[in-house]
Design a protein around this motif. Structure first.
Motif, short mmCIF file in Angstrom:
data_model
loop_
_atom_site.label_atom_id
_atom_site.label_comp_id
_atom_site.label_asym_id
_atom_site.label_seq_id
_atom_site.Cartn_x
_atom_site.Cartn_y
_atom_site.Cartn_z
N HIS A 100 0.84 -1.20 0.00
CA HIS A 100 0.00 0.00 0.00
C HIS A 100 0.87 1.25 0.00
N HIS B 132 -2.46 -2.04 -10.72
CA HIS B 132 -2.30 -0.94 -9.75
C HIS B 132 -0.86 -0.95 -9.24
N ASP C 3 -6.78 -2.92 -4.24
CA ASP C 3 -7.10 -1.73 -5.03
C ASP C 3 -7.32 -2.06 -6.51
#
Ligand SMILES: [Fe+2]
Length: 294
Positions: free
Chosen positions: A81, A154, A171
Protein backbone atom coordinates in the motif's frame (compact mmCIF):
# COMPACT_ATOMS: atom_id res chain seq x y z
CA UNK A 1 -13.10 -19.58 -13.41
CA UNK A 2 -12.66 -23.30 -13.80
CA UNK A 3 -8.97 -22.97 -12.87
CA UNK A 4 -9.75 -21.72 -9.38
CA UNK A 5 -11.46 -23.74 -6.61
CA UNK A 6 -14.43 -21.38 -6.16
CA UNK A 7 -16.89 -22.57 -3.52
CA UNK A 8 -19.87 -20.24 -3.20
CA UNK A 9 -21.46 -22.48 -0.55
CA UNK A 10 -18.93 -21.40 2.07
CA UNK A 11 -19.85 -18.02 3.54
CA UNK A 12 -17.20 -16.65 5.91
CA UNK A 13 -18.14 -14.00 8.45
CA UNK A 14 -16.51 -10.73 7.41
CA UNK A 15 -16.00 -7.96 9.99
CA UNK A 16 -14.95 -4.60 8.49
CA UNK A 17 -12.84 -1.95 10.28
CA UNK A 18 -12.82 1.47 8.63
CA UNK A 19 -9.93 3.89 9.16
CA UNK A 20 -11.16 7.45 8.51
CA UNK A 21 -7.61 8.85 8.39
CA UNK A 22 -6.70 6.87 5.25
CA UNK A 23 -10.13 5.67 4.02
CA UNK A 24 -8.86 2.09 4.33
CA UNK A 25 -11.07 -0.84 5.22
CA UNK A 26 -9.38 -3.74 7.06
CA UNK A 27 -11.17 -7.05 7.54
CA UNK A 28 -11.30 -9.97 9.94
CA UNK A 29 -12.53 -12.99 7.97
CA UNK A 30 -13.73 -15.97 10.03
CA UNK A 31 -14.04 -19.56 8.88
CA UNK A 32 -17.76 -20.39 9.38
CA UNK A 33 -16.87 -23.84 10.80
CA UNK A 34 -14.06 -23.04 13.24
CA UNK A 35 -12.56 -20.16 15.22
CA UNK A 36 -9.82 -19.57 12.66
CA UNK A 37 -9.61 -16.22 10.94
CA UNK A 38 -7.52 -14.08 8.63
CA UNK A 39 -6.82 -10.35 8.97
CA UNK A 40 -6.72 -8.51 5.64
CA UNK A 41 -4.93 -5.17 5.10
CA UNK A 42 -4.55 -3.89 8.66
CA UNK A 43 -3.57 -0.27 9.36
CA UNK A 44 -0.90 1.18 11.67
CA UNK A 45 -1.61 4.82 12.59
CA UNK A 46 0.95 7.52 11.82
CA UNK A 47 1.03 11.23 12.53
CA UNK A 48 3.61 11.88 9.80
CA UNK A 49 4.15 15.54 10.72
CA UNK A 50 5.18 14.46 14.22
CA UNK A 51 6.83 11.16 13.22
CA UNK A 52 4.54 9.42 15.69
CA UNK A 53 3.26 5.85 15.34
CA UNK A 54 0.26 4.56 17.31
CA UNK A 55 -1.88 1.43 17.16
CA UNK A 56 -5.50 2.46 17.79
CA UNK A 57 -6.73 0.78 14.59
CA UNK A 58 -4.80 -2.42 15.17
CA UNK A 59 -5.82 -2.54 18.84
CA UNK A 60 -9.46 -2.45 17.76
CA UNK A 61 -8.87 -5.50 15.55
CA UNK A 62 -6.94 -7.25 18.32
CA UNK A 63 -9.73 -6.58 20.83
CA UNK A 64 -12.31 -7.96 18.36
CA UNK A 65 -10.28 -11.13 17.75
CA UNK A 66 -9.77 -11.68 21.49
CA UNK A 67 -13.37 -10.97 22.39
CA UNK A 68 -14.60 -13.51 19.81
CA UNK A 69 -11.95 -16.05 20.84
CA UNK A 70 -10.54 -16.28 17.30
CA UNK A 71 -7.23 -17.71 16.16
CA UNK A 72 -5.37 -15.65 13.56
CA UNK A 73 -3.95 -17.95 10.89
CA UNK A 74 -3.06 -15.35 8.27
CA UNK A 75 -2.25 -11.65 7.98
CA UNK A 76 -2.88 -10.94 4.30
CA UNK A 77 -1.58 -7.88 2.45
CA UNK A 78 -3.33 -7.51 -0.91
CA UNK A 79 -0.39 -5.37 -2.07
CA UNK A 80 2.27 -2.87 -0.96
CA UNK A 81 0.00 0.00 0.00
CA UNK A 82 1.12 3.54 -0.77
CA UNK A 83 -1.42 5.35 1.37
CA UNK A 84 -1.25 3.66 4.77
CA UNK A 85 1.16 1.66 6.88
CA UNK A 86 0.53 -2.02 7.60
CA UNK A 87 0.08 -3.14 11.22
CA UNK A 88 0.67 -6.80 10.33
CA UNK A 89 3.84 -7.28 12.45
CA UNK A 90 2.22 -5.59 15.45
CA UNK A 91 -0.86 -7.82 15.23
CA UNK A 92 1.35 -10.85 14.62
CA UNK A 93 3.33 -10.07 17.78
CA UNK A 94 0.09 -10.10 19.81
CA UNK A 95 -1.92 -12.82 18.08
CA UNK A 96 0.35 -14.86 15.80
CA UNK A 97 -0.43 -15.76 12.19
CA UNK A 98 1.63 -15.72 9.00
CA UNK A 99 2.13 -12.54 6.95
CA UNK A 100 1.55 -13.13 3.24
CA UNK A 101 1.80 -11.01 0.08
CA UNK A 102 2.16 -11.58 -3.68
CA UNK A 103 5.40 -13.06 -5.02
CA UNK A 104 6.11 -9.91 -7.02
CA UNK A 105 6.84 -8.04 -3.82
CA UNK A 106 10.42 -8.63 -4.97
CA UNK A 107 9.81 -6.32 -7.97
CA UNK A 108 8.43 -3.63 -5.66
CA UNK A 109 11.36 -4.08 -3.27
CA UNK A 110 13.81 -3.75 -6.12
CA UNK A 111 12.18 -0.55 -7.45
CA UNK A 112 11.82 1.18 -4.11
CA UNK A 113 15.07 -0.18 -2.71
CA UNK A 114 16.65 2.04 -5.37
CA UNK A 115 14.32 5.02 -4.75
CA UNK A 116 15.15 4.97 -1.03
CA UNK A 117 18.81 4.17 -1.65
CA UNK A 118 18.66 1.16 0.65
CA UNK A 119 21.86 -0.70 1.46
CA UNK A 120 22.49 -4.41 1.12
CA UNK A 121 20.90 -5.05 4.54
CA UNK A 122 17.54 -4.48 2.84
CA UNK A 123 16.80 -7.84 1.23
CA UNK A 124 14.91 -7.72 -2.08
CA UNK A 125 13.86 -11.37 -1.94
CA UNK A 126 10.58 -11.02 -0.01
CA UNK A 127 12.12 -12.79 3.00
CA UNK A 128 10.55 -10.24 5.38
CA UNK A 129 7.23 -12.02 4.72
CA UNK A 130 6.24 -15.51 5.90
CA UNK A 131 4.56 -16.44 2.61
CA UNK A 132 4.81 -15.22 -0.99
CA UNK A 133 1.73 -16.14 -3.00
CA UNK A 134 1.81 -17.24 -6.63
CA UNK A 135 -1.20 -17.04 -8.92
CA UNK A 136 -3.71 -19.71 -7.88
CA UNK A 137 -1.99 -20.63 -4.59
CA UNK A 138 -4.35 -22.29 -2.12
CA UNK A 139 -4.15 -21.92 1.65
CA UNK A 140 -6.31 -22.71 4.63
CA UNK A 141 -7.98 -20.61 7.31
CA UNK A 142 -9.02 -23.46 9.62
CA UNK A 143 -11.33 -25.46 7.36
CA UNK A 144 -11.87 -22.58 4.95
CA UNK A 145 -10.00 -22.99 1.69
CA UNK A 146 -8.76 -19.69 0.32
CA UNK A 147 -6.79 -18.87 -2.81
CA UNK A 148 -4.90 -15.96 -4.31
CA UNK A 149 -5.37 -14.60 -7.85
CA UNK A 150 -2.63 -12.50 -9.41
CA UNK A 151 -4.25 -9.15 -10.28
CA UNK A 152 -1.47 -6.68 -11.18
CA UNK A 153 -1.87 -3.24 -12.74
CA UNK A 154 -2.30 -0.94 -9.75
CA UNK A 155 1.04 -2.35 -8.59
CA UNK A 156 3.08 -5.34 -9.83
CA UNK A 157 2.43 -7.35 -6.64
CA UNK A 158 -1.36 -7.02 -6.30
CA UNK A 159 -3.32 -10.17 -5.48
CA UNK A 160 -7.05 -10.72 -5.00
CA UNK A 161 -7.78 -13.19 -2.18
CA UNK A 162 -10.87 -15.38 -2.44
CA UNK A 163 -12.22 -16.96 0.74
CA UNK A 164 -15.43 -18.92 0.11
CA UNK A 165 -17.98 -16.54 -1.45
CA UNK A 166 -15.96 -13.44 -0.46
CA UNK A 167 -13.16 -11.84 -2.48
CA UNK A 168 -10.79 -9.17 -1.18
CA UNK A 169 -9.78 -7.16 -4.20
CA UNK A 170 -7.30 -4.70 -2.68
CA UNK A 171 -7.10 -1.73 -5.03
CA UNK A 172 -8.01 -3.66 -8.17
CA UNK A 173 -11.53 -2.22 -8.00
CA UNK A 174 -13.41 0.43 -6.08
CA UNK A 175 -17.16 0.48 -5.42
CA UNK A 176 -19.12 0.81 -8.71
CA UNK A 177 -19.47 4.59 -8.34
CA UNK A 178 -15.75 4.90 -7.45
CA UNK A 179 -14.48 2.95 -10.46
CA UNK A 180 -10.87 1.87 -10.15
CA UNK A 181 -7.59 2.80 -8.49
CA UNK A 182 -4.70 4.61 -10.17
CA UNK A 183 -2.23 2.65 -12.28
CA UNK A 184 0.65 5.13 -12.47
CA UNK A 185 2.90 3.99 -9.63
CA UNK A 186 6.22 2.44 -10.73
CA UNK A 187 5.38 -0.98 -12.19
CA UNK A 188 1.70 -0.07 -12.56
CA UNK A 189 -0.04 -0.28 -15.94
CA UNK A 190 -3.59 0.68 -16.95
CA UNK A 191 -3.98 -2.04 -19.58
CA UNK A 192 -2.75 -4.67 -17.13
CA UNK A 193 -5.17 -3.34 -14.52
CA UNK A 194 -8.04 -3.63 -16.99
CA UNK A 195 -7.15 -7.27 -17.68
CA UNK A 196 -6.92 -8.01 -13.94
CA UNK A 197 -10.32 -6.42 -13.36
CA UNK A 198 -11.76 -8.69 -16.06
CA UNK A 199 -10.30 -11.67 -14.19
CA UNK A 200 -12.04 -10.57 -10.98
CA UNK A 201 -15.27 -10.00 -12.91
CA UNK A 202 -15.11 -13.55 -14.28
CA UNK A 203 -15.83 -14.84 -10.75
CA UNK A 204 -19.51 -15.78 -10.10
CA UNK A 205 -21.93 -12.82 -10.17
CA UNK A 206 -23.00 -13.49 -6.56
CA UNK A 207 -19.41 -13.39 -5.24
CA UNK A 208 -19.17 -10.73 -2.50
CA UNK A 209 -16.40 -8.21 -3.21
CA UNK A 210 -14.73 -6.28 -0.40
CA UNK A 211 -12.87 -3.06 -1.17
CA UNK A 212 -9.64 -1.88 0.45
CA UNK A 213 -10.66 1.77 0.05
CA UNK A 214 -13.72 3.96 -0.30
CA UNK A 215 -13.84 7.74 -0.49
CA UNK A 216 -17.61 8.21 -0.50
CA UNK A 217 -17.90 9.78 -3.96
CA UNK A 218 -20.54 12.49 -4.43
CA UNK A 219 -21.05 12.76 -0.69
CA UNK A 220 -22.49 9.29 -0.12
CA UNK A 221 -21.75 7.32 3.06
CA UNK A 222 -18.68 5.07 3.08
CA UNK A 223 -19.34 1.60 1.60
CA UNK A 224 -17.04 -1.38 1.11
CA UNK A 225 -19.10 -4.33 -0.05
CA UNK A 226 -20.53 -5.09 -3.47
CA UNK A 227 -20.77 -8.09 -5.81
CA UNK A 228 -19.24 -9.15 -9.10
CA UNK A 229 -22.64 -8.75 -10.78
CA UNK A 230 -23.05 -5.22 -9.46
CA UNK A 231 -19.56 -4.19 -10.61
CA UNK A 232 -20.14 -5.68 -14.08
CA UNK A 233 -23.38 -3.77 -14.48
CA UNK A 234 -22.53 -0.46 -12.84
CA UNK A 235 -18.80 0.19 -12.44
CA UNK A 236 -18.22 3.64 -13.92
CA UNK A 237 -14.76 2.75 -15.30
CA UNK A 238 -15.15 -0.84 -16.49
CA UNK A 239 -18.90 -1.61 -16.34
CA UNK A 240 -21.10 -2.53 -19.27
CA UNK A 241 -19.89 -1.28 -22.62
CA UNK A 242 -16.48 0.11 -21.57
CA UNK A 243 -13.65 -1.17 -23.75
CA UNK A 244 -10.02 -1.67 -22.75
CA UNK A 245 -9.04 1.29 -24.96
CA UNK A 246 -11.64 3.51 -23.25
CA UNK A 247 -10.29 2.45 -19.88
CA UNK A 248 -6.60 2.95 -20.67
CA UNK A 249 -7.24 6.41 -22.15
CA UNK A 250 -9.40 7.53 -19.24
CA UNK A 251 -7.12 6.03 -16.56
CA UNK A 252 -3.94 7.51 -18.05
CA UNK A 253 -5.45 11.00 -18.33
CA UNK A 254 -6.89 10.87 -14.83
CA UNK A 255 -3.67 9.55 -13.24
CA UNK A 256 -1.65 12.38 -14.78
CA UNK A 257 -3.70 14.82 -12.67
CA UNK A 258 -3.44 13.01 -9.33
CA UNK A 259 -1.19 14.16 -6.50
CA UNK A 260 0.97 11.61 -4.70
CA UNK A 261 -0.81 9.99 -1.72
CA UNK A 262 0.00 11.93 1.48
CA UNK A 263 1.61 8.93 3.15
CA UNK A 264 3.40 7.36 0.17
CA UNK A 265 6.91 8.05 1.53
CA UNK A 266 6.48 6.43 4.94
CA UNK A 267 4.08 3.76 3.59
CA UNK A 268 6.46 2.33 1.00
CA UNK A 269 9.45 2.21 3.34
CA UNK A 270 7.45 0.35 5.98
CA UNK A 271 5.24 -1.84 3.80
CA UNK A 272 8.05 -3.16 1.59
CA UNK A 273 9.50 -4.47 4.89
CA UNK A 274 6.25 -6.31 5.69
CA UNK A 275 5.25 -3.51 8.08
CA UNK A 276 8.53 -3.13 9.98
CA UNK A 277 9.90 0.36 10.49
CA UNK A 278 13.40 0.81 9.03
CA UNK A 279 16.28 1.56 11.40
CA UNK A 280 19.24 3.89 11.11
CA UNK A 281 22.81 2.66 11.62
CA UNK A 282 22.41 3.00 15.38
CA UNK A 283 19.30 0.84 15.39
CA UNK A 284 16.82 3.68 15.90
CA UNK A 285 13.54 3.63 13.94
CA UNK A 286 13.93 6.22 11.18
CA UNK A 287 12.33 7.15 7.85
CA UNK A 288 13.90 8.88 4.83
CA UNK A 289 12.56 11.44 2.38
CA UNK A 290 14.25 11.01 -1.02
CA UNK A 291 14.27 14.29 -2.92
CA UNK A 292 12.72 14.43 -6.41
CA UNK A 293 12.82 10.66 -6.67
CA UNK A 294 9.10 9.90 -6.90
FE1 LIG B 1 -3.01 0.64 -3.09
Amino acid sequence: MSDFPVNMNVRPEVAPFFDPATNTISYVVKDPNSNSCAVVDSVMDIDYAAGRITYDNADEIIAYVQEKGLKVEWLIETHVHADHLSAAPYIQSKLGGKIGIGRNITVVQDTFGKVFNEGTEFQRDGSQFDKLFDDGDNYEIGGLRAFAIYTPGHTPACMTHVMGDAAFVGDTLFMPDGGSARADFPGGDAGTLYDSIQTVLSLPDEMRLFMCHDYGPNGRDIQWETTVGDEKAHNIHVGSGKTKDDFVKFRTERDAQLDMPKLIIPSLQVNMRAGDIPKDRNGNPMLKVPINAL
